[in-house]
Design a protein around this motif. Structure first.
Motif: not given
Length: 244
Positions: A140-145
């Protein structure tokens, strides 16, 4: 509004212990033999799940965790064997992609021609009647961020790349090196891809994180205590995730 629960997964006792030590008043729930602990960690509600080792166990634990606790995100974490030659014990691999390392179709070979895993092709997986493009899942992009912000603190040595999952422990130097070169795999473990496949079916954000416990391309020494390093990094991710 109460923040949504994050499901934190570890296959082994060592991969859950650090979370349980720092949680506020964890409450244990056992569902069909799988263990879950509810509580608060880094200022947000979490459920720690001991999935047990292997893809089937991880898939079952994930379904049970989703159905009983309705998490808003899943972080699958723990220890893994390195694929990158330069990775050291305790390094963190942030899985921007997770690959099912057993989902391949071999080329047709006749008797006596042996096995040539270099010619295997990624085999798509089925999620509720729909086929994936190949055998990989994106985190997930949010978790990666949030993970990148945690990494920016400099407290951990973090690399990004693909994490491979399968019910196997590869110890063949050439095969590991090929996977690293051909598919960008940085590490391998035995649960993450199954978790990602289940999470995709439920449309729940997921992240895979691993600390390196051994590198078979070096001396192969095994250090399961690096699970504590991974858990501490995940707690830093949780703190950042709450700010996004």
């Amino acid at each position: 509004m109460r923040e949504k629960t994050v499901l934190l997964q570890g296959a082994m006792e060592e991969e859950c212990a650090c979370f349980l030590k720092h949680m506020k008043e964890p409450e244990e729930t056992v569902i069909d033999g799988w263990h879950f602990w509810s509580g608060e960690l880094c200022g947000r509600p979490v459920v720690v799940a001991r999935t047990f080792i292997g893809m089937v166990n991880a898939a079952v634990s994930t379904v049970l965790g989703i159905r009983h606790f309705s998490p808003g995100a899943i972080i699958n974490q723990g220890i893994a064997g390195a694929h990158g030659l330069d990775l050291e014990i305790g390094d963190i691999v942030l899985g921007t992609r997770v690959m099912n390392g057993a989902s391949f179709q071999s080329e047709k070979l006749d008797r006596g021609q042996g096995s040539r895993w270099e010619g295997w092709k990624p085999l798509p997986l089925e999620i509720r009647g729909e086929m994936t493009r190949d055998n990989t899942f994106l985190s997930d992009p949010g978790l990666i961020a949030a993970a990148r912000k945690a990494a920016a603190s400099g407290s951990f040595r973090v690399v990004e790349g693909c994490i491979s999952s399968a019910d196997m422990w590869n110890r063949e130097y050439d095969r590991i090196a090929f996977s690293h070169a051909a598919y960008g795999t940085m590490a391998e473990e035995m649960e993450g891809a199954a978790v990602c496949q289940v999470a995709a079916g439920y449309k729940i954000p997921v992240l895979s994180v691993r600390a390196i416990s051994n590198n078979e391309r070096k001396d192969g020494a095994y250090a399961p205590e690096t699970a504590d390093i991974c858990a501490r990094f995940v707690m830093a991710v949780l703190a950042e995730y709450g700010r996004i």
